[in-house]
Scaffold this active site. Structure first.
Site, short mmCIF file in Angstrom:
data_model
loop_
_atom_site.label_atom_id
_atom_site.label_comp_id
_atom_site.label_asym_id
_atom_site.label_seq_id
_atom_site.Cartn_x
_atom_site.Cartn_y
_atom_site.Cartn_z
CG HIS A 203 -6.37 9.81 -8.84
ND1 HIS A 203 -7.40 9.44 -9.68
CD2 HIS A 203 -5.37 10.26 -9.64
CE1 HIS A 203 -7.04 9.65 -10.93
NE2 HIS A 203 -5.81 10.14 -10.94
NE ARG B 135 -3.12 8.56 -14.31
CZ ARG B 135 -2.86 8.01 -13.13
NH1 ARG B 135 -2.31 6.81 -13.08
NH2 ARG B 135 -3.13 8.63 -12.01
CE1 TYR C 74 -6.35 11.33 -15.45
CE2 TYR C 74 -7.09 12.46 -13.48
CZ TYR C 74 -6.14 12.27 -14.46
OH TYR C 74 -5.02 13.03 -14.46
CG HIS D 57 -3.01 11.24 -18.96
ND1 HIS D 57 -2.25 11.14 -17.82
CD2 HIS D 57 -4.27 11.49 -18.54
CE1 HIS D 57 -3.01 11.33 -16.75
NE2 HIS D 57 -4.25 11.54 -17.17
NE ARG E 132 -0.07 10.67 -11.91
CZ ARG E 132 -0.32 10.14 -10.73
NH1 ARG E 132 0.47 9.16 -10.27
NH2 ARG E 132 -1.32 10.55 -9.99
CE LYS F 299 0.62 14.18 -11.10
NZ LYS F 299 -0.56 15.09 -11.22
#
Length: 300
Positions: free
Chosen positions: A270, A247, A279, A244, A148, A172
């Protein structure tokens, strides 16, 4: 209590108890601020403790005409979380967002770059400029490790474990994971570190930060977006791409070449395999190949 006070309390709750990233916290705070501003513009005097479902519905209806379904859905989710917090803390007995449904948004995916397009984009970098080596290393790292943009700008020199073939990534919610890094990507990071970065005047607070701007400070998210947009324009790539996109391309190319979906999930960081499936947008051709290769009833 006033909106500002409860919004501040909620932000502290998200940061300290939920452990959310600063970007997520900022988005949640903006959602509440949008409602505050709308109330002020419409001269509606109500507090977070007393605002009715009817007023919230009116706000959502007016906002819905101005933003796309995905933005509307995120706004509804953000406000629902805020009022859930107020119920939890006994400021309210009910959540005025309870019966408001989010619109169906579907699964929209960003464009994917082919390996040729990535080579074109990297080929557009002017390596005669000091920032050229840096920008090449940035693109190679985004694509080579599937990071990211927030993970890229937060990458530290102390996070590089090249001898072991890994980098430590802070994702995150400040969750850390180790991501494999290939010799190709290592080469370009080292070229930047040893050929450019060592000659820069680095600010004390950025001494351990890998990628720096010309003032010796950490790069911003906006700067990475600008670098990517300018390179795409220079390379003549018409797709709507962002940091992004690399990615997404990383995950898609790995899957197409036979990588295990669970392994891709771990590398991307994830929590849910469902997110990884989105994705990597598994296409029918790939699924057919899997059946033909692995099913026990396949034709000899």
């Amino acid at each position: 209590m006033k909106w500002q006070n409860l919004r501040k309390d909620y932000v502290n709750y998200l940061r300290l108890e939920r452990g959310l990233s600063e970007n997520s916290i900022l988005n949640y705070s903006r959602d509440i601020k949008k409602l505050e501003n709308w109330l002020t513009e419409n001269e509606i005097d109500t507090s977070p403790k007393s605002i009715s479902e009817e007023i919230v519905q009116q706000f959502i209806y007016e906002v819905a005409r101005k933003v796309n379904p995905r933005s509307q859905s995120r706004l509804i989710s953000g406000l629902r979380g805020f009022f859930n917090y107020l119920v939890f803390e006994d400021y309210r007995k009910d959540n005025p967002m309870e019966l408001i449904e989010s619109p169906k948004t579907g699964r929209t995916l960003p464009d994917t770059l082919s390996t040729n397009e990535i080579d074109q984009l990297i080929g557009a970098i002017d390596l005669s400029l000091p920032q050229g080596e840096r920008n090449r290393a940035i693109i190679e790292t985004l694509y080579g490790c599937g990071l990211r943009v927030s993970e890229l700008i937060g990458l530290k020199i102390s996070d590089l474990f090249f001898d072991e073939g890994f980098i430590k990534v802070t994702g995150k919610g400040d969750k850390q994971r180790f991501v494999p890094i290939g010799a190709h990507t290592i080469k370009y990071i080292d070229l930047y570190r040893e050929g450019v970065r060592v000659h820069e005047k680095i600010q004390a607070e950025a001494a351990d930060t890998l990628f720096l701007n010309r003032r010796g400070k950490a790069l911003t998210r906006a700067m990475i977006f600008t670098i990517v947009k300018q390179l795409a324009e220079k390379a003549g790539i018409k797709k709507n791409i962002s940091p992004h996109t690399f990615r997404h391309s990383f995950a898609t190319h790995l899957l197409a070449n036979g990588a295990d979906l669970r392994a891709i999930q771990q590398m991307l960081g994830h929590e849910s395999i469902t997110t990884t499936e989105v994705y990597t947008h598994i296409d029918k051709r790939h699924l057919t190949e899997v059946i033909n290769r692995y099913h026990p009833r396949k034709e000899p």
